[in-house]
Design a protein around this motif. Structure first.
Motif, short mmCIF file in Angstrom:
data_model
loop_
_atom_site.label_atom_id
_atom_site.label_comp_id
_atom_site.label_asym_id
_atom_site.label_seq_id
_atom_site.Cartn_x
_atom_site.Cartn_y
_atom_site.Cartn_z
N ASP A 102 -36.59 48.40 -21.57
CA ASP A 102 -35.41 48.59 -20.59
C ASP A 102 -35.26 47.72 -19.63
OD1 ASP A 102 -37.87 49.18 -19.42
OD2 ASP A 102 -37.06 50.85 -18.31
N LEU A 103 -35.74 46.44 -19.72
CA LEU A 103 -35.63 45.18 -18.79
C LEU A 103 -35.22 44.16 -19.74
CD1 LEU A 103 -38.63 45.80 -16.53
CD2 LEU A 103 -36.51 46.27 -16.03
N GLN A 104 -34.43 44.02 -20.71
CA GLN A 104 -34.16 43.33 -21.68
C GLN A 104 -33.17 42.07 -20.82
OE1 GLN A 104 -32.19 44.66 -25.20
NE2 GLN A 104 -33.50 46.49 -25.30
N LYS A 105 -32.24 42.47 -20.16
CA LYS A 105 -31.35 41.25 -19.44
C LYS A 105 -32.49 40.43 -18.63
CE LYS A 105 -29.00 43.94 -16.96
NZ LYS A 105 -28.06 44.22 -15.78
N ASN A 106 -33.34 40.98 -17.89
CA ASN A 106 -34.35 40.02 -17.10
C ASN A 106 -35.10 39.22 -18.05
OD1 ASN A 106 -33.89 43.12 -16.26
ND2 ASN A 106 -35.25 42.67 -14.47
N ALA A 107 -35.59 39.64 -19.24
CA ALA A 107 -36.31 38.95 -19.99
C ALA A 107 -35.49 37.80 -20.54
CB ALA A 107 -36.80 39.74 -21.23
N LEU A 108 -34.31 38.08 -21.12
CA LEU A 108 -33.56 36.84 -21.67
C LEU A 108 -32.94 35.99 -20.54
CD1 LEU A 108 -32.21 35.79 -24.38
CD2 LEU A 108 -30.27 37.23 -23.94
N ALA A 109 -32.66 36.47 -19.46
CA ALA A 109 -32.35 35.43 -18.46
C ALA A 109 -33.65 34.62 -17.85
CB ALA A 109 -31.87 36.18 -17.26
N ILE A 110 -34.74 35.00 -17.94
CA ILE A 110 -35.79 34.05 -17.74
C ILE A 110 -35.92 33.37 -18.61
CG2 ILE A 110 -38.24 34.22 -17.43
CD1 ILE A 110 -38.22 36.86 -15.90
N THR A 111 -35.98 33.53 -19.92
CA THR A 111 -35.92 32.32 -20.87
C THR A 111 -34.85 31.30 -20.65
OG1 THR A 111 -36.86 34.09 -22.49
CG2 THR A 111 -35.76 31.95 -23.55
N PHE A 112 -33.71 31.94 -20.34
CA PHE A 112 -32.74 30.80 -20.01
C PHE A 112 -32.93 29.87 -18.64
CE2 PHE A 112 -29.62 33.77 -22.33
CZ PHE A 112 -29.70 33.00 -23.62
N LEU A 113 -33.65 30.70 -17.68
CA LEU A 113 -34.09 29.96 -16.66
C LEU A 113 -35.14 28.88 -17.02
CD1 LEU A 113 -34.48 29.80 -13.39
CD2 LEU A 113 -36.16 31.62 -13.63
N PHE A 114 -36.10 29.17 -17.72
CA PHE A 114 -37.21 28.17 -18.20
C PHE A 114 -36.15 26.97 -18.97
CE2 PHE A 114 -40.30 30.90 -16.92
CZ PHE A 114 -41.58 30.25 -16.80
N LEU A 139 -28.23 27.33 -16.66
CA LEU A 139 -28.17 28.10 -15.18
C LEU A 139 -26.84 29.12 -15.48
CD1 LEU A 139 -29.01 28.40 -12.38
CD2 LEU A 139 -27.52 26.54 -11.72
N ILE A 140 -25.58 28.69 -15.80
CA ILE A 140 -24.67 29.54 -15.69
C ILE A 140 -24.84 30.80 -16.94
CG2 ILE A 140 -22.37 29.73 -16.66
CD1 ILE A 140 -21.90 26.83 -15.72
N ILE A 141 -25.52 30.49 -17.92
CA ILE A 141 -25.86 31.64 -18.94
C ILE A 141 -26.96 32.55 -18.13
CG2 ILE A 141 -26.86 32.23 -21.18
CD1 ILE A 141 -25.80 29.44 -22.22
N THR A 142 -27.88 31.83 -17.45
CA THR A 142 -28.76 32.85 -16.73
C THR A 142 -27.93 33.77 -15.73
OG1 THR A 142 -30.63 30.85 -16.51
CG2 THR A 142 -30.59 32.88 -15.14
N GLY A 143 -27.13 33.29 -15.23
CA GLY A 143 -26.39 34.10 -14.32
C GLY A 143 -25.31 35.23 -15.11
N LEU A 144 -25.02 34.82 -16.23
CA LEU A 144 -24.03 35.65 -16.91
C LEU A 144 -25.20 36.74 -17.63
CD1 LEU A 144 -21.40 33.13 -18.53
CD2 LEU A 144 -21.15 34.83 -16.75
N THR A 145 -26.47 36.56 -17.56
CA THR A 145 -27.24 37.47 -18.31
C THR A 145 -28.01 38.37 -17.20
OG1 THR A 145 -27.66 35.84 -19.72
CG2 THR A 145 -29.24 37.86 -19.75
N HIS A 146 -28.25 37.86 -15.77
CA HIS A 146 -29.05 39.08 -15.29
C HIS A 146 -28.83 38.32 -13.77
CE1 HIS A 146 -32.74 40.83 -13.37
NE2 HIS A 146 -31.91 41.89 -13.62
N PHE A 147 -28.27 39.38 -12.79
CA PHE A 147 -28.01 39.11 -11.74
C PHE A 147 -29.26 38.76 -10.78
CE2 PHE A 147 -28.51 41.39 -7.34
CZ PHE A 147 -27.59 40.64 -6.69
#
Length: 472
Positions: A144-156, A181-189
């Protein structure tokens, strides 16, 4: 200062990363597929949003959209090979994407470590890669925290290309960094705000007074992306200063032993980082010093126990990011014995995390029996836009998923709801609760006294609002 262009990258055994990634995938696969529904309070939110895109072309609820459209696109691709688009296929794709999101983080981690560490140590590679995907926060960031997980991968990925740019100054690497960075933003606030904060600290450290203009542009850019896709989160961000210290975690006694341990580990890393940064300031490259400075500040702020308890629990999920980035830069200036001690310490933390999370995995809001009972409400709930069901947080997602109806939480109920919807139904669960029910703060909605019961079973009761009495 070292000439980065002449520095040879380390030959790191990539097999270690594949092994750890496979283990992380197996854990996440077990968490997601050991239950029919998706575990966690917000488990039903993800397939619901994806189905809305498939059916209407748009999200059902305003949110950062990338993950949902990615899932929907993969389902569409699967349909080209003869698979029928269905709820089962949607659920499968949502789960499998979550299984690979955090393990994929090891790809940018490999690049970051290979660029930053002058001494190859298999024990360290094993420990840092395991820590990144199998420690407490990465394991919690599932289902239930999928957006966070994927966004963190993009952050790395963003950090990896930002560091890579320091080596050859190729412009396409800066473009790739900004793209991540932009995809991180489009994934999780939340992850995006953390990324901007971390980047802002790095910019201030590197450019001092010259950072004012780029920092201002960075803030405007970030706020613009958030406001474009989710105005409610934008408004929440503007008022966060008044809420973040509202109910301090330490004073309100909401800190549990695991929370205290995470705070202590973070502060230990921060203090160690400060000492190493001061002692080795002349040896470190400017980007290394910037990363260490930003990581130390983030560790101190995100683990500050006077933050509101709810915010502290959310922010603590990000702590492994600055911990990881700080450790990698520290390794470049510590000796082999210190490296060995650090590696063993990381492995111990990771092992304890695995035991803790696997020993108490997330439960779905509903089990198979209660979910099947929920579906019988179709007999009293019309499938149209004139009906809305008010249910506790977590249950409302599966209600919308099973019954194809509008839903809301009781905290969102106001005088405009009865005006907007012809039929307002309050749904309460009376038995068959999951073991995690007592641990979450969300309870059944308060049913107005001017309501009539229209459905009852062993597990649920449904009431319809008497709008005539309400008007009186």
């Amino acid at each position: 200062m070292m000439d980065l262009s002449n520095k040879k990258l380390n030959r790191i055994p990539i097999s270690i990363y594949f092994l750890i990634g496979f283990i992380a995938f197996c854990f996440r696969f077990y968490f997601n597929f050991s239950q029919d529904l998706i575990p966690g309070v917000n488990g039903g939110y993800y397939p619901l949003q994806v189905r809305s895109i498939l059916n209407t072309g748009a999200l059902g609820f305003a949110d950062m959209p990338f993950l949902f459209y990615l899932d929907a696109a993969l389902i569409k691709v699967a349909s080209l090979f003869g698979l029928i688009i269905s709820d089962n296929l949607t659920m499968f794709v949502v789960k499998i994407i979550d299984c690979i999101s955090i393990p994929l983080l090891l790809l940018p981690l490999y690049k970051i470590v290979s660029l930053s560490q002058p001494v190859t140590s298999k024990l360290f590679i094993l420990s840092i890669s395991a820590f990144c995907v199998l420690s407490f926060s990465p394991l919690v960031l599932t289902s239930d925290l999928q957006k966070n997980a994927l966004a963190i991968t993009f952050l790395f990925g963003f950090v990896a290309y930002l560091i890579s740019y320091q080596y050859d100054k190729k412009i396409f690497k800066i473009i790739l960094a900004l793209l991540f960075l932009i995809i991180t933003g489009l994934t999780h606030f939340g992850t995006f705000i953390f990324a901007l904060f971390f980047l802002g600290l790095s910019v201030v450290f590197t450019f001092k007074r010259k950072s004012i203009i780029p920092l201002t542009m960075l803030i405007i850019f970030g706020l613009g992306i958030v406001a474009l896709f989710d105005i409610s989160r934008f408004n929440r961000l503007l008022t966060i200063g008044a809420l973040i210290f509202e109910k301090p975690a330490l004073i309100n006694e909401v800190l549990k032993p695991p929370d205290i341990l995470i705070i202590l580990i973070s502060l230990t890393f921060a203090i160690t980082g400060i000492i190493i940064l001061i002692k080795n300031y002349a040896k470190l490259l400017i980007y290394q010093k910037a990363i260490m400075f930003s990581s130390i500040i983030c560790l101190i702020l995100l683990s500050f126990p006077m933050i509101d308890g709810d915010y502290l629990k959310r922010l603590s999920l990000f702590l492994f990011i600055p911990q990881t980035l700080l450790i990698i830069q520290m390794v470049s200036v510590i000796n082999k014995k210190q490296l060995q001690i650090l590696s063993i310490f990381l492995l111990i933390i990771t092992l304890l995390s695995v035991v803790a999370v696997v020993g108490h995995p997330k439960e779905a809001v509903l089990n198979d029996i209660t979910y099947n009972d929920l579906k019988t409400l179709k007999s009293v709930i019309t499938k149209d836009d004139s009906t809305i069901v008010i249910a506790r947080h977590g249950l409302e997602w599966w209600t919308a998923w099973a019954l194809h109806t509008n839903v809301g939480q009781d905290k969102a109920f106001n005088v405009y709801i009865p005006e907007k919807y012809k039929t307002v139904i309050f749904l309460t669960q009376i038995s068959g609760f999951s073991p995690d029910y007592r641990l979450n703060p969300f309870r059944e909605p308060q049913v107005p006294c001017n309501s009539k019961i229209i459905f009852t079973s062993v597990y649920f009761k449904a009431f319809t609002l008497n709008k005539t009495k309400l008007n009186k």
